[in-house]
Scaffold this motif. Sequence first.
Motif, mmCIF file in Angstrom:
data_model
loop_
_atom_site.group_PDB
_atom_site.id
_atom_site.type_symbol
_atom_site.label_atom_id
_atom_site.label_comp_id
_atom_site.label_asym_id
_atom_site.label_seq_id
_atom_site.Cartn_x
_atom_site.Cartn_y
_atom_site.Cartn_z
ATOM 1 N N ASP A 219 0.977 -1.193 -0.051
ATOM 2 C CA ASP A 219 -0.031 -0.041 0.090
ATOM 3 C C ASP A 219 1.009 1.293 0.080
ATOM 4 N N MET A 220 1.956 1.056 0.544
ATOM 5 C CA MET A 220 3.037 2.274 0.791
ATOM 6 C C MET A 220 3.516 2.784 -0.707
ATOM 7 N N TYR A 221 3.604 1.916 -1.755
ATOM 8 C CA TYR A 221 4.023 2.317 -3.078
ATOM 9 C C TYR A 221 2.597 2.731 -3.877
ATOM 10 N N GLU A 222 1.505 1.979 -3.370
ATOM 11 C CA GLU A 222 0.263 2.717 -4.058
ATOM 12 C C GLU A 222 -0.003 3.928 -3.584
ATOM 13 N N SER A 223 -0.073 4.262 -2.247
ATOM 14 C CA SER A 223 -0.289 5.552 -1.896
ATOM 15 C C SER A 223 0.548 6.595 -2.726
ATOM 16 N N ALA A 224 1.912 5.977 -2.655
ATOM 17 C CA ALA A 224 2.892 6.887 -3.353
ATOM 18 C C ALA A 224 2.431 7.473 -4.540
ATOM 19 N N ARG A 225 2.105 6.196 -5.414
ATOM 20 C CA ARG A 225 1.826 6.446 -6.614
ATOM 21 C C ARG A 225 0.411 7.248 -7.051
ATOM 22 N N ILE A 226 -0.496 7.173 -5.993
ATOM 23 C CA ILE A 226 -1.443 7.850 -6.034
ATOM 24 C C ILE A 226 -1.472 9.456 -5.915
ATOM 25 N N ASP A 227 -0.369 9.404 -5.009
ATOM 26 C CA ASP A 227 0.250 10.966 -4.654
ATOM 27 C C ASP A 227 0.750 11.740 -5.730
ATOM 28 N N GLY A 228 1.075 10.811 -6.725
ATOM 29 C CA GLY A 228 1.996 11.292 -7.964
ATOM 30 C C GLY A 228 3.538 11.549 -7.412
ATOM 31 N N ILE A 229 4.013 10.657 -6.796
ATOM 32 C CA ILE A 229 5.478 10.998 -6.200
ATOM 33 C C ILE A 229 6.160 10.025 -7.285
ATOM 34 N N HIS A 230 7.447 10.795 -7.779
ATOM 35 C CA HIS A 230 8.286 9.995 -8.850
ATOM 36 C C HIS A 230 8.749 8.878 -8.256
ATOM 37 N N PRO A 231 8.807 7.551 -8.925
ATOM 38 C CA PRO A 231 9.379 6.339 -8.225
ATOM 39 C C PRO A 231 10.619 6.456 -7.592
ATOM 40 N N LEU A 232 11.526 7.286 -8.452
ATOM 41 C CA LEU A 232 13.074 7.341 -8.062
ATOM 42 C C LEU A 232 12.996 7.990 -6.415
ATOM 43 N N ARG A 233 12.073 9.155 -6.406
ATOM 44 C CA ARG A 233 11.914 9.571 -5.111
ATOM 45 C C ARG A 233 11.475 8.586 -3.984
ATOM 46 N N VAL A 234 10.413 7.933 -4.360
ATOM 47 C CA VAL A 234 10.004 6.864 -3.466
ATOM 48 C C VAL A 234 10.848 5.796 -2.961
ATOM 49 N N PHE A 235 11.817 5.597 -4.039
ATOM 50 C CA PHE A 235 12.929 4.641 -3.760
ATOM 51 C C PHE A 235 13.822 5.339 -2.461
ATOM 52 N N TRP A 236 14.314 6.553 -2.786
ATOM 53 C CA TRP A 236 15.126 7.071 -1.923
ATOM 54 C C TRP A 236 14.344 7.385 -0.897
ATOM 55 N N ARG A 237 13.278 7.886 -0.506
ATOM 56 C CA ARG A 237 12.642 8.327 0.648
ATOM 57 C C ARG A 237 11.887 7.301 1.536
ATOM 58 N N VAL A 238 11.265 6.400 0.672
ATOM 59 C CA VAL A 238 10.621 5.307 1.363
ATOM 60 C C VAL A 238 11.513 3.903 1.419
ATOM 61 N N THR A 239 11.729 3.279 0.225
ATOM 62 C CA THR A 239 12.234 1.970 0.268
ATOM 63 C C THR A 239 13.426 1.941 1.024
ATOM 64 N N LEU A 240 14.307 2.574 0.314
ATOM 65 C CA LEU A 240 15.790 2.513 1.194
ATOM 66 C C LEU A 240 15.820 2.808 2.508
ATOM 67 N N PRO A 241 15.442 3.912 3.131
ATOM 68 C CA PRO A 241 15.195 3.962 4.673
ATOM 69 C C PRO A 241 14.641 2.662 5.266
ATOM 70 N N LEU A 242 13.483 2.093 4.868
ATOM 71 C CA LEU A 242 12.887 1.012 5.308
ATOM 72 C C LEU A 242 14.012 -0.158 5.165
ATOM 73 N N LEU A 243 14.437 -0.202 4.044
ATOM 74 C CA LEU A 243 15.470 -1.341 3.989
ATOM 75 C C LEU A 243 16.703 -1.316 4.614
ATOM 76 N N ARG A 244 16.986 -0.328 5.414
ATOM 77 C CA ARG A 244 18.193 0.110 5.823
ATOM 78 C C ARG A 244 18.555 -1.205 6.976
ATOM 79 N N PRO A 245 17.608 -1.568 7.679
ATOM 80 C CA PRO A 245 18.048 -2.754 8.497
ATOM 81 C C PRO A 245 18.487 -4.186 7.770
ATOM 82 N N ALA A 246 17.630 -4.473 6.848
ATOM 83 C CA ALA A 246 17.901 -5.620 6.287
ATOM 84 C C ALA A 246 19.356 -5.346 5.455
ATOM 85 N N ILE A 247 19.607 -4.236 4.941
ATOM 86 C CA ILE A 247 20.865 -4.235 4.334
ATOM 87 C C ILE A 247 22.059 -4.349 5.196
ATOM 88 N N LEU A 248 21.751 -3.464 6.503
ATOM 89 C CA LEU A 248 23.020 -3.450 7.381
ATOM 90 C C LEU A 248 23.076 -4.896 7.902
#
Lengths: 326, 335, 276
Positions: A219-248
């Motif tokens: 839903d996080m991606y879907e709501s971002a898409r509905i809000d018209g946020i650029h996918p790359l921005r979503v990646f930097w602002r949403v995906t990457l921070p949430l992935l941080r623990p997994a990546i660490l």
Amino acid sequence: MSSDKSTNASPTAGKTLNLEQQRVRAAYMFLAPMLIMLLIVAAWPLFRSISFSFTDATANTIFNGQSEWIGFDNYVEKKVRSNGTVRWKGVLVDKDWWNAVWNTVRFSIVSVALETILGLLVALVLNAEFKGRGLVRAAVLIPWAIPTIVSARMWGWMLNDQFGIINEIMLTLHLIDKPIAWTASSDTAMIAVLIVDVWKTTPFMALLILAGLQMIPRDMYESARIDGIHPLRVFWRVTLPLLRPAILVAVIFRALDALRIFDLIYLLTPQSDSTITMSVLSYRELQQFGDYGEGSAMSTLLFLIITGFVLLYIKLGRVDLSGEKS
Amino acid sequence: MANIQLKAVRKSYGAVEVIKGVDLEIKKGEFMVFVGPSGCGKSTMLRLISGLEQITSGDLLFDDELVNNVVPAKRGIAMVFQSYALYPHMTVFDNMAFGMKLDKTSKQEMKDRVQKAAELLQIDHLLDRLPKQLSGGQRQRVAIGRAIVRDPRVFLFDEPLSNLDAALRVQTRLEIAKLHHDMTDVTMIYVTHDQVEAMTLADRICVLRDGLIEQVGTPSELYENPASLFVAGFIGSPQMNFLKGAIAEKHNCTTLGIRAEHIEIADAADAEWTGKVVHAEDLGSDNYLFVDIGAGDPLIVRRPGKLETPLGTELNLRPIAGHIHRFDANEKPIR
Amino acid sequence: MPTTPFWRYMFYAGVVAIVIIAVFPFYYAVMTSFETGTAIFKPNILPEMFSWQNYAQVTGQRAFASSILNSVFIASTTVFCALLLAVTASYALARVRFRGRSLLLMTILGVSMFPQIAVLSGLYELVNFLGIYNRPWALVMSYTIFTLPFTVWVLTTFMRELPTEIEEAAIVDGATPWVIITKVFLPLLWPALVTTGLLAFIGAWNEFLFALTFTISEDMRTVPVAIALLSGASVQEIPWGPIMAASVIVTVPLIILVLIFQRKIVAGLTAGGVKG
């Protein structure tokens, strides 16, 4: 008063154990066999290895107890020659050792960085929905399933200077104008090692990151898409921070693996000074030269470096490796 | 069939105290409901009684016998869990017989007891099935059946209905009530956050808040004489109206409480409050009018029958004598 | 997935590249393994000949056959012992609150991570002391260093996810911790055991350093050592054909296992890794 008696007296009374006490006692009994086993096969050998590093043990004296305690001489020793000149000996002043340290660190940083970036890319691809995703995932698992020794041999063959397919392809594409002795030349040996390691381990990294990706709600991606946020921005602002623990966590597992690398280098570039790592050097000292004192000193140093690295990483990244808090 | 006493019972996890000194007596054969908002400690209380959690200090007695350190299986309790907690790999029969198997009960007795409980709950045709082949309601019955075959002194329920849909919930509620009637000797303790469940099932209700007992009493005691503002607000639906400020001061209290059903429509002459209907809910048998009398939240007024008052109507209201609840600054009732 | 056509093409190009890079080296090894003579030395992408000769040569050596048996015996014994010890230990770690649990977990993780070389000389001494040098038991024992912590770690994560209420129901029914493990949890943990066992098996199957150090005679070697030390008449003449054939023989079963248990393996790797 009565409450004091009932709660405080029970452990000493000892006749009947309450549930918690019973469980804790069972837990200790359940842990005992494992702990004893680990003491025998891990703690004791580790202790002995460290002990050897303070002795002059060799292949001849290691088993008969005739080796002698020489303190820190394997690490660093000041020798005064008869003519008065001072010479330093020991692992810590050995340029071969520092070369191996540098190789190990260089290899670890570059390989883990490449594997993380490529692993993230592969994970993002595998996280997308497309036809044949299952097949791609299966294909990606293949390098991981192949034993390191086998991949070292396979790539050794492909990277062969005369008959290797890699040279052939690159010559055909005019990327190079004469064959490269990938594994033998000191300029390219490290590149060869990195190629094989990245090929083999990126899948592992990708799978760990993919698991992290799949925990992010769609839903996080879907709501971002509905809000018209650029996918790359979503990646930097949403995906990457949430992935941080997994990546660490993935990075620390990989880094620890990289720091102790042995088999790939031992087999792919056996004689090259430009790839020899701490593990390989220590092994050579122990097995080939039979110098158990100095070899153990090297392995002890590697152990200390890795321990220090883990502590530092946990402190800096505040990684919850034990999973207790989640 | 046990009389349960809690004396100054406390429970803490590390530095956090969840039960802060509870004294309570539950009578033999009584149906006691623990109710309260989430985090009030009601489930912890149940787990302390069951023995799944250790009491930090205080005494717990079953029939005057100290059971603080007795393991759950030896307390003569049976428990029905929120998620039913059936063993997924065992058939219904094995689920119900597991405890007896561990007790080394004879095969014949095991069969008889399972059969009897299964018949009582009308699940005797399901004994060979696995839990995943059962519906939610059937699973719930198996969980209850598993508790019955233990032949317990105390029957513990931990929010057993919260995973069922609304219709099934009412039906199962009735069955639990029936079970209580049939097993007159067995003390039952039931945890819920739903005050309707509490009101309909309980002989007595124990309202908990922040690890302390707010009030213990029969449903009607709690309804009629709440011992605090908290209980007054928690018991009853819709929630009791609370009025503060000048309106309350007129009755010499800090907070004035009045239930929706205790407000009547009056003549302009003897009206205590007047206001416009800002919202209305029609439940068919009753209707609720939300009247803005200029005192914070609108006053909820319950009227019998179908909704006949259009929005915007100006109403004159007054409390039915003897039904107002007055609370002081410490949220305690003034009598 | 990207929405614009250009990026969609790029996306699929990326997918194809990933698959080719992942699969090509193994494909090339398989192809080489069927080539002999001069054909083997011609770099070609499509097979030019097909012969079982390399396979015949490898399987004809008695030492290679016994290497495979050694590897199978050592890896399965190691995994079996590790699982046996790990099931009860992971129950204690996942399910019982006791002092020092976090520290113990971190220590166990630490042991699985520390460099094998750091224990090599001490282990060498121990192996000799026990008189098992150049015997499979030396490797079974030394592989426990990494398989045991790994299985404990992964099973602990799996064990943690089993519902608490089922355990509590069993406690109320009078089950002791041992009964809970054997009668209630073990039947629910089979998939996890298979996954963990498989991962540990692969780890033991692939191990090289200990196998290289603690075996000396040809018929005691494990598969990785056998492949590493497979040599021709002279040092210059590496017998690429037989090496590739041997590689394919030991890799194909692993790949098949991995593909069959794909989903479970991913779950197992994740349980061992991501938890944040």
